[in-house]
Scaffold this active site. Structure first.
Site, PDB file in Angstrom:
ATOM      1  N   ARG A  99      43.035  33.885  31.274  1.00  0.00           N
ATOM      2  CA  ARG A  99      42.519  33.070  30.163  1.00  0.00           C
ATOM      3  C   ARG A  99      41.222  33.683  29.632  1.00  0.00           C
ATOM      4  O   ARG A  99      40.331  34.033  30.393  1.00  0.00           O
ATOM      5  CB  ARG A  99      42.265  31.640  30.621  1.00  0.00           C
TER       6      ARG A  99
ATOM      7  N   GLU B  50      30.702  35.910  32.939  1.00  0.00           N
ATOM      8  CA  GLU B  50      30.383  35.964  34.363  1.00  0.00           C
ATOM      9  C   GLU B  50      30.641  37.376  34.889  1.00  0.00           C
ATOM     10  O   GLU B  50      31.615  37.644  35.588  1.00  0.00           O
ATOM     11  CB  GLU B  50      31.194  34.915  35.123  1.00  0.00           C
TER      12      GLU B  50
ATOM     13  N   GLU C 254      43.089  60.522  25.747  1.00  0.00           N
ATOM     14  CA  GLU C 254      43.256  61.173  24.441  1.00  0.00           C
ATOM     15  C   GLU C 254      44.121  60.352  23.502  1.00  0.00           C
ATOM     16  O   GLU C 254      44.070  60.540  22.282  1.00  0.00           O
ATOM     17  CB  GLU C 254      43.843  62.559  24.610  1.00  0.00           C
TER      18      GLU C 254
ATOM     19  N   GLU D 261      43.911  40.412  40.752  1.00  0.00           N
ATOM     20  CA  GLU D 261      43.387  41.573  41.477  1.00  0.00           C
ATOM     21  C   GLU D 261      43.723  41.485  42.961  1.00  0.00           C
ATOM     22  O   GLU D 261      44.178  42.467  43.566  1.00  0.00           O
ATOM     23  CB  GLU D 261      41.873  41.665  41.278  1.00  0.00           C
TER      24      GLU D 261
ATOM     25  N   CYS E  29      28.780  39.666  44.139  1.00  0.00           N
ATOM     26  CA  CYS E  29      29.288  40.994  43.805  1.00  0.00           C
ATOM     27  C   CYS E  29      29.285  41.913  45.013  1.00  0.00           C
ATOM     28  O   CYS E  29      30.290  42.552  45.329  1.00  0.00           O
ATOM     29  CB  CYS E  29      28.456  41.599  42.678  1.00  0.00           C
TER      30      CYS E  29
ATOM     31  N   THR F 144      21.361  31.425  40.699  1.00  0.00           N
ATOM     32  CA  THR F 144      22.066  30.980  41.900  1.00  0.00           C
ATOM     33  C   THR F 144      23.547  31.309  41.904  1.00  0.00           C
ATOM     34  O   THR F 144      24.218  31.107  42.923  1.00  0.00           O
ATOM     35  CB  THR F 144      21.887  29.460  42.070  1.00  0.00           C
TER      36      THR F 144
ATOM     37  N   SER G  80      43.714  33.740  37.256  1.00  0.00           N
ATOM     38  CA  SER G  80      42.482  34.409  36.851  1.00  0.00           C
ATOM     39  C   SER G  80      42.520  35.879  37.230  1.00  0.00           C
ATOM     40  O   SER G  80      43.432  36.353  37.921  1.00  0.00           O
ATOM     41  CB  SER G  80      41.283  33.740  37.530  1.00  0.00           C
ATOM     42  N   TYR G  81      41.488  36.630  36.814  1.00  0.00           N
ATOM     43  CA  TYR G  81      41.445  38.039  37.183  1.00  0.00           C
ATOM     44  C   TYR G  81      41.262  38.200  38.676  1.00  0.00           C
ATOM     45  O   TYR G  81      41.772  39.161  39.277  1.00  0.00           O
ATOM     46  CB  TYR G  81      40.357  38.780  36.393  1.00  0.00           C
ATOM     47  N   VAL G  82      40.559  37.259  39.316  1.00  0.00           N
ATOM     48  CA  VAL G  82      40.413  37.313  40.776  1.00  0.00           C
ATOM     49  C   VAL G  82      41.778  37.159  41.436  1.00  0.00           C
ATOM     50  O   VAL G  82      42.115  37.887  42.379  1.00  0.00           O
ATOM     51  CB  VAL G  82      39.444  36.210  41.261  1.00  0.00           C
TER      52      VAL G  82
ATOM     53  N   HIS H 117      43.054  67.173  26.615  1.00  0.00           N
ATOM     54  CA  HIS H 117      44.471  67.256  26.990  1.00  0.00           C
ATOM     55  C   HIS H 117      44.625  67.980  28.322  1.00  0.00           C
ATOM     56  O   HIS H 117      43.941  68.974  28.572  1.00  0.00           O
ATOM     57  CB  HIS H 117      45.241  68.010  25.908  1.00  0.00           C
TER      58      HIS H 117
ATOM     59  N   PRO I  37      33.625  44.865  47.635  1.00  0.00           N
ATOM     60  CA  PRO I  37      34.798  44.872  48.520  1.00  0.00           C
ATOM     61  C   PRO I  37      36.112  44.850  47.748  1.00  0.00           C
ATOM     62  O   PRO I  37      37.112  45.430  48.190  1.00  0.00           O
ATOM     63  CB  PRO I  37      34.611  43.610  49.365  1.00  0.00           C
ATOM     64  N   LYS I  38      36.130  44.180  46.592  1.00  0.00           N
ATOM     65  CA  LYS I  38      37.352  44.154  45.772  1.00  0.00           C
ATOM     66  C   LYS I  38      37.756  45.550  45.327  1.00  0.00           C
ATOM     67  O   LYS I  38      38.926  45.947  45.430  1.00  0.00           O
ATOM     68  CB  LYS I  38      37.119  43.223  44.585  1.00  0.00           C
TER      69      LYS I  38
ATOM     70  N   CYS J  32      32.759  42.284  43.570  1.00  0.00           N
ATOM     71  CA  CYS J  32      33.061  43.596  42.988  1.00  0.00           C
ATOM     72  C   CYS J  32      33.217  44.707  44.021  1.00  0.00           C
ATOM     73  O   CYS J  32      34.185  45.469  43.988  1.00  0.00           O
ATOM     74  CB  CYS J  32      31.961  43.980  41.999  1.00  0.00           C
TER      75      CYS J  32
ATOM     76  N   GLY K 186      17.795  32.682  44.012  1.00  0.00           N
ATOM     77  CA  GLY K 186      19.088  33.347  44.061  1.00  0.00           C
ATOM     78  C   GLY K 186      18.914  34.838  44.269  1.00  0.00           C
ATOM     79  O   GLY K 186      18.176  35.486  43.520  1.00  0.00           O
TER      80      GLY K 186
END
Length: 778
Positions: A512, A622, A758, A490, A344, A447, A485-487, A753, A351-352, A349, A304
């Site tokens: 989740r 992950e 803060e 986003e 990634c 992998t 999901s977060y994908v 500030h 390109p996102k 990560c 991998g």
């Protein structure tokens, strides 16, 4: 016998400890213990020869196994020190290593000890329940036990115990018989006729037990020398599942460890009992101290080429080891593929984040006129963005390949499949011809994972995943994102910011595993921006009608089927580990029901020389930085006497939605479960960034909370924030949490500030107080 038993148990304990901390004593302790046990075995054999003139069955077996152990050890040393013994050196080595032959000597010695112990136990049980001896008509009361063959016994006091008696009965036969003790302390001997001479001092039942226990010893020998880690691990896994069904599973995992990675014999956790299987097959041999001293092609082979695998490979190379990386990307159903670097770098990560930034730039353009700028054109060019992002990713691919060459790491752009525990066959495709085979002393599985399609008609034919989105040649147009999901969130966020009509279809809850209060706030903010949410809803099928995707779906609990039209359907419904088709069963690596690799705290699989890191590990987060750190620590443990293991406490992460959600530590739900609701204090606040004042954005969208363990000096166990640049802020706070920061220390910190960050230093209102948090600004 008792001393031998203690030595045997101590050997097993020391062997097991060696897996956890390779200190000098734990490394050489088993050799010392076995060296102590062997003289005891020899003494036991010698006693039988002198006293009885013969060997019992189990003594003979043990002696043969000791000779076998010596022969195996000499052979193994000859091979593993790479002495040149003609044409047999290399072929013999490949055969021996394929069956873990380096562990046979230790196994034979231990099994010899086991057989002697079991044999004596069997004899003792047999004598305890022996049948009555046949009457020979010549019972004699002897006064003393004499060990000279053929002599009669004479007077003795009670200080002598009754031992085996050498008798010459009246019929002239000879025999060694076990006497019984009379009430006055004398010994009574029942002499045997010639037909029972060969039974010596074993009663019929004793002989039966001896044979039975000898067969048990043979079984242990077979298990020890032909150890199959995959088979045994499955047995332990079944045991673990049975314990879970009986309600023996723990309520909470040990601190700092991933789910599914615990040793049940230490922690009482049945979820990974398979990990300690094969404790005798340790991943260490004297040849490991010399790079290349084992005879394999490589010291380490990394399967991998993602972030974790490359980090591990480079770290091993820097420690002077010969390393190879095997990586191949199977194209998606739409034909998308990419280069070295893993998810990634190519479709995750990197390109996102660039596309997330494109969306933020669009929002800044909308705010520009509020800061005195003349309104510029706001038309977004998808093709130009994809081309620029793709060019940057390709430069990273080239850089990784160049770095591998500089570090003398061999790179195979091919699929790898195990043909034995140490050897892989490399192929250009899953069904393509074999190119070559490579072997390695140790193998690291990295992998990664790939997105999954829902099992509905038309999903693969007319849908895409995140593996395709960043190289999509056509403008996405109206997009349906399936998943919570977060994908999913986003992608929906930056696509909407680029002016696309975006609909998100969620089956249940968003994000989740994250704090659900924060997750709902993310969804609420995105909805306020114009993203449409269908929840709870599930797609039924996807059809292509007139060049557009017609998606049939239903809401939960409803019978009516609805249809909506989109230009692009993006599935973000989860990921699967890339562990199928690799031949892990051949290597003895055990998988969970989800296909993830089961490992212990030191990333070791059920095959002692094979390790796993990254997204394929059961129970691990992950995240790219986690895989990178795990790979580097693994290299240090393998080749630099490192002892540090991956700490899964306080791992920070950020969801790059339009309003970023950064978090570190426990969720509010998890903290309540771990410490009890009464021991958890949650400080929270809303705020409006100063930058939002002129454009007059939503002043209630930004939210922060700090979760504290009240019974532990108000130690901060979780920080969650929904605000601009949350990823940058949470990184610094993660350092503080790793150092054990408490709420009074946060309060004593001077804030900068005017900044969003803060607010973390100025939280005074708790949820328990039920005071409504005021809308704050900088």
């Amino acid at each position: 016998m008792m001393l031998m038993t203690l030595v045997f148990l101590f050997v097993l304990y020391t062997l097991r400890q060696r897996q956890q901390e390779p200190t000098p004593w734990r490394r050489y302790g088993p050799v010392c213990c076995v060296g102590t046990a062997i003289p005891l075995i020899v003494a036991d054999l010698w006693r039988h020869v002198l006293q009885d003139g013969t060997l019992t069955v189990f003594d003979s077996i043990a002696l043969l196994m000791l000779w076998g152990a010596c022969a195996a050890y000499i052979t193994a040393r000859m091979v593993f020190t790479k002495l040149e013994w003609g044409p047999f050196a290399v072929p013999t080595h490949r055969v021996l290593t394929s069956v873990h032959f380096q562990h046979v000597p230790m196994t034979l010695v231990l099994c010899a000890i086991v057989i002697i112990l079991l044999g004596h136990t069997g004899q003792g049980l047999g004598d305890a329940y022996h049948l009555h001896w046949p009457e020979c008509g010549n019972n004699t009361v002897f006064n003393r036990v004499n060990q000279t063959w053929g002599d009669q016994c004479f007077w003795s006091s009670s200080q002598y115990r009754c031992e085996a008696v050498c008798c010459v009965p009246g019929d002239g036969s000879k025999g060694i018989v076990p006497p019984s003790q009379l009430p006055d302390g004398r010994c009574e001997c029942h002499c045997l006729p010639d037909s029972h001479e060969n039974m010596r001092h074993l009663s019929p039942m004793g002989l039966l037990f001896t044979l039975l226990f000898t067969y048990v010893g043979f079984a242990l020998l077979a298990v020890g020398t032909l150890w199959n880690a995959n088979f045994m691990s499955k047995l332990h896994l079944l045991r673990a599942q049975w314990q879970q069904l009986r309600g023996h599973a723990p309520s909470a995992a040990p601190s700092g460890a991933r789910s599914g990675a615990y040793d049940p014999f230490l922690e009482g956790t049945p979820t990974a009992a398979h990990i300690q299987v094969g404790a005798l097959l340790l991943d260490h041999s004297p040849s490991d101290d010399i790079p290349g001293g084992h005879g394999y092609d490589y010291d380490v082979l990394v399967l991998g080429g993602g972030s974790g695998g490359l980090a591990c490979a480079k770290a091993c190379s820097e420690l002077g080891r010969r390393v190879a990386v095997v990586d191949y990307v199977t194209p998606t159903p739409t034909g998308t593929s990419w280069g070295l670097g893993g998810t990634c770098v190519n479709v995750g990560c990197i390109p996102k984040k660039l596309m997330h930034q494109a969306g933020l730039v669009g929002e800044a353009l909308a705010d520009a006129e509020h800061y005195g700028w003349e309104p510029p054109l706001r038309r977004h060019d998808w093709h130009k963005l994809v081309a620029k992002v793709g060019a940057h990713v390709k430069s990273l691919n080239t850089g990784y390949e160049s770095e591998l060459r500089d570090k003398a790491i061999t790179y195979f752009n091919a699929l790898g499949r195990f043909v034995d525990p140490h050897t892989l066959v490399l192929q250009t495709a899953s069904a393509g011809p074999a190119l070559q085979s490579v072997s390695a002393r140790r193998i690291v599985l990295a992998t990664g994972g790939r997105p999954v399609y829902p099992p509905i008609p038309g999903a693969e034919e007319y849908g895409i995943t995140s593996d395709d989105l960043f190289q999509l040649k056509a403008d996405p147009g109206a997009v349906l994102v399936v998943g919570g999901s977060y994908v999913a969130l986003e992608c929906a966020g930056f696509l909407h910011a680029m002016g696309k009509a975006v609909t998100v279809m969620m089956r249940s809850i968003p994000l989740r595993g994250f704090d659900q209060e924060m997750a709902e706030k993310v969804v609420s903010h995105m909805a306020s921006l114009g993203v449409t949410f269908l929840r709870p809803a599930i797609p039924v099928r996807v059809e292509l009608v007139g060049g557009r995707r017609h998606v049939a779906y239903t809401f939960a609990g409803a019978v009516e089927e609805l249809v909506a039209e989109f230009d692009t359907v993006l599935f973000a419904t989860g990921r699967r580990p890339c562990t199928s088709g690799v031949g892990l069963d051949v290597a003895g690596v055990c998988l969970s029901s989800r296909g993830t690799v089961l490992v212990n705290q030191r990333d070791q699989t059920t095959a002692p020389h094979i390790y796993a890191i990254g997204d394929i590990v059961e129970g691990g987060p992950e995240l790219t930085p986690v895989a990178i750190q795990a790979g580097r620590l693994l290299a240090q443990r393998l080749f630099n006497a490192g002892t540090a293991i991956m700490d899964y406490n306080n791992v920070p992460t950020t969801v790059f939605t339009p309003l970023e959600y950064g978090c570190c530590g426990l969720t509010e739900e998890a903290a309540g479960s771990a410490f009890g609701e009464t021991n958890v204090e949650v400080y929270h606040t809303t705020l409006a960034p100063l930058e939002w004042q002129l454009p007059q954005r939503d002043s209630e969208a930004c939210y922060m909370k700090v979760i504290c363990h009240a019974a532990d000096s108000m130690r901060v166990v979780g920080i969650h924030m929904l605000c601009p640049n949350a990823g940058e802020i949470i990184q610094g706070l993660a350092v503080a949490m790793q150092a054990g920061i408490c709420k009074p220390q946060l309060d004593a910190t001077i804030g900068i500030h005017p900044t969003v960050a803060e607010a973390v230093t100025a939280m005074k209102i708790t949820k328990r107080s039920a005071v409504v948090v005021a809308k704050g600004g900088c």
